[in-house]
Design an enzyme around this catalytic site. Structure first.
Site, mmCIF file in Angstrom:
data_model
loop_
_atom_site.group_PDB
_atom_site.id
_atom_site.type_symbol
_atom_site.label_atom_id
_atom_site.label_comp_id
_atom_site.label_asym_id
_atom_site.label_seq_id
_atom_site.Cartn_x
_atom_site.Cartn_y
_atom_site.Cartn_z
ATOM 1 N N LYS A 1 0.823 -1.212 0.000
ATOM 2 C CA LYS A 1 0.000 0.000 0.000
ATOM 3 C C LYS A 1 0.854 1.259 0.000
ATOM 4 O O LYS A 1 0.488 2.265 -0.606
ATOM 5 C CB LYS A 1 -0.950 0.017 1.204
ATOM 6 C CG LYS A 1 -2.118 -0.940 1.056
ATOM 7 C CD LYS A 1 -3.223 -0.575 2.029
ATOM 8 C CE LYS A 1 -4.382 -1.553 1.964
ATOM 9 N NZ LYS A 1 -5.425 -1.230 2.938
ATOM 10 N N LYS B 1 -4.182 -11.148 -5.880
ATOM 11 C CA LYS B 1 -5.400 -11.471 -5.149
ATOM 12 C C LYS B 1 -6.537 -10.547 -5.585
ATOM 13 O O LYS B 1 -6.292 -9.398 -5.970
ATOM 14 C CB LYS B 1 -5.177 -11.399 -3.634
ATOM 15 C CG LYS B 1 -4.996 -10.012 -3.101
ATOM 16 C CD LYS B 1 -5.133 -9.957 -1.586
ATOM 17 C CE LYS B 1 -5.005 -8.499 -1.182
ATOM 18 N NZ LYS B 1 -5.468 -8.113 0.089
ATOM 19 N N LYS C 1 -10.458 -4.971 -3.818
ATOM 20 C CA LYS C 1 -11.396 -3.865 -4.035
ATOM 21 C C LYS C 1 -10.715 -2.689 -4.703
ATOM 22 O O LYS C 1 -11.347 -1.876 -5.343
ATOM 23 C CB LYS C 1 -11.954 -3.373 -2.695
ATOM 24 C CG LYS C 1 -12.806 -4.375 -2.000
ATOM 25 C CD LYS C 1 -13.364 -3.800 -0.719
ATOM 26 C CE LYS C 1 -12.511 -4.170 0.458
ATOM 27 N NZ LYS C 1 -13.241 -4.107 1.734
HETATM 28 P P1 AMP Z 1 -10.367 -6.082 3.634
HETATM 29 O O1 AMP Z 1 -11.205 -5.843 2.469
HETATM 30 O O2 AMP Z 1 -8.913 -5.893 3.365
HETATM 31 O O3 AMP Z 1 -10.836 -5.394 4.869
HETATM 32 O O4 AMP Z 1 -10.491 -7.648 3.922
HETATM 33 C C1 AMP Z 1 -11.585 -8.193 4.599
HETATM 34 C C2 AMP Z 1 -11.443 -9.691 4.766
HETATM 35 O O5 AMP Z 1 -11.493 -10.333 3.500
HETATM 36 C C3 AMP Z 1 -10.105 -10.123 5.389
HETATM 37 O O6 AMP Z 1 -10.327 -11.217 6.261
HETATM 38 C C4 AMP Z 1 -9.287 -10.524 4.213
HETATM 39 O O7 AMP Z 1 -8.299 -11.462 4.552
HETATM 40 C C5 AMP Z 1 -10.338 -11.125 3.298
HETATM 41 N N1 AMP Z 1 -9.946 -11.032 1.885
HETATM 42 C C6 AMP Z 1 -9.694 -9.902 1.186
HETATM 43 N N2 AMP Z 1 -9.370 -10.178 -0.088
HETATM 44 C C7 AMP Z 1 -9.434 -11.541 -0.199
HETATM 45 C C8 AMP Z 1 -9.218 -12.452 -1.288
HETATM 46 N N3 AMP Z 1 -8.880 -12.017 -2.498
HETATM 47 N N4 AMP Z 1 -9.370 -13.767 -1.040
HETATM 48 C C9 AMP Z 1 -9.731 -14.225 0.180
HETATM 49 N N5 AMP Z 1 -9.955 -13.417 1.239
HETATM 50 C C10 AMP Z 1 -9.810 -12.086 1.058
#
Ligand code: AMP
Ligand code: TRP
Length: 329
Positions: free
Chosen positions: A112, A194, A197
């Protein structure tokens, strides 16, 4: 008393099926085995610039999404991080327990900060200290997350142990809970990255709010590997393995069953079935999401209740922490 489970998602943009499969689906699946706290981590979201009006909307939408995926508000507490000030307080303390070198090694920070090279905030750097505080405040034993958060969780464990050895037994050392397959859903346009968003192209992810037509289009355009068969080989055929992982979660079928279903068939047939399965998986979530979004009074009630429950536990813990550290009088 049952063990405590804690997890959270940042209220930034809309959730995608990677978030759902990697994290939220798991929350819904295991919620009955634990006392659960599900947090909307808005203080983490502001470690990169946010528009205030959009952030506030995203906070409510994220809480509504927790309910829409099936979190039962009569059993679990849902709350907003910034409404319980102890998170910030313990976050500061954790930043005094962590070492520069430890935080510098965090992959998420490296990624980031490279993206926001011009204006990397101090908060982006100390982000894992705040995450440790979220978890440690509540004597959490289990933290369901996607694979990308494992490193932060490992650091949380290090900080908990270090604090305990300096100041006496205070924090429970938590364990991660990770999906066996699907802990890391990859981008539809690039199976080496991965699903995210913040991806530049929206065709990289399927949002949980995407309409059926959009889902069909995105899946039909998803990249595939050079082979033609539907066989699971994560190493050599990561694109099809990723799509099969999504299909596995949408249908509950094992990889073997999926291979059998598509034996002798090609990518076209598989993608069609995958699109249908994803639409079917998201349909009830989308319906419920609309219901909760159109009933802000109910959402307010749930978030108020969650805040009060979290507040009480957090206050009690902070009192102990301050006493052990010699803070205040
Ligand atoms: P965040 O959007 O970074 O707040 O992530 C929220 C949750 O989604 C966290 O537990 C991340 O580890 C999970 N997560 C985010 N992106 C992925 C992905 N591409 N595959 C699996 N889990 C994800
Ligand atoms: N850092 C996590 C993410 O980006 C979100 C998060 C913040 C979290 N605090 C947490 C997850 C505590 C689990 C437990 O996904």
């Amino acid at each position: 008393m049952a063990d405590l489970l804690f997890s959270g998602v940042q209220p930034t943009n809309v959730l995608h099926i990677g978030n759902y499969i990697g994290a939220l689906k798991q929350w819904a699946d295991v919620q009955h085995r634990y006392r659960c706290l599900f947090c909307v981590v808005d203080l983490h979201a502001i470690t990169v610039p946010q528009d205030p009006a959009k952030l506030r909307k995203n906070v409510l939408d994220t809480a509504a999404a927790y309910l829409a995926v099936g979190i039962d508000p009569n059993r679990s507490n849902i709350f907003v991080q910034s409404e319980v000030k102890e998170h910030t307080e313990l976050g500061w303390i954790m930043s005094t327990i962590g070492k520069m070198g430890e935080l510098e090694r965090m992959t998420q920070y490296k990624d980031k900060s490279a993206k926001h090279a011009e204006n990397t905030s101090v908060g982006l750097f100390s982000y894992p200290a705040l995450m440790a505080a979220d978890i440690l405040l509540y004597d959490t034993t289990v933290v369901p997350v996607g694979e990308d958060q494992l490193q932060h969780l490992e650091l949380t464990r290090v900080l908990a142990r270090r604090f305990n050895s300096h100041f006496g037994e205070t924090f429970v050392v938590p364990q991660p809970l990770i999906q066996k397959v699907g802990a890391r859903i990859m981008g539809l346009d690039d199976p080496t990255k991965k699903m995210s968003k913040s991806a530049i192209s929206a065709s990289s992810y399927i949002a949980i709010t995407d309409e059926p037509e959009v889902i069909k289009k995105k899946i039909s355009r998803a990249v595939t590997d050079s082979g033609t068969t539907i066989e699971y080989d994560e190493e050599n055929r990561p694109a099809i393995a990723n799509l099969m992982t999504i299909y596995h979660h949408a249908t509950g079928k094992s990889m073997k069953e999926i291979e059998k279903e598509f034996a002798g068939k090609g990518y076209g047939d598989f993608k069609k079935a995958l699109a249908e399965a994803v639409i079917y998986m998201l349909n009830p979530i989308q319906k419920k999401l609309k219901e909760f979004q159109s009933d802000p009074a109910e959402l307010t009630k749930i978030l108020d209740r969650g805040r009060d429950a979290a507040q009480e536990a957090a206050e009690a813990k902070m009192k102990i922490v301050k006493e052990k550290m010699g803070l205040g009088r």
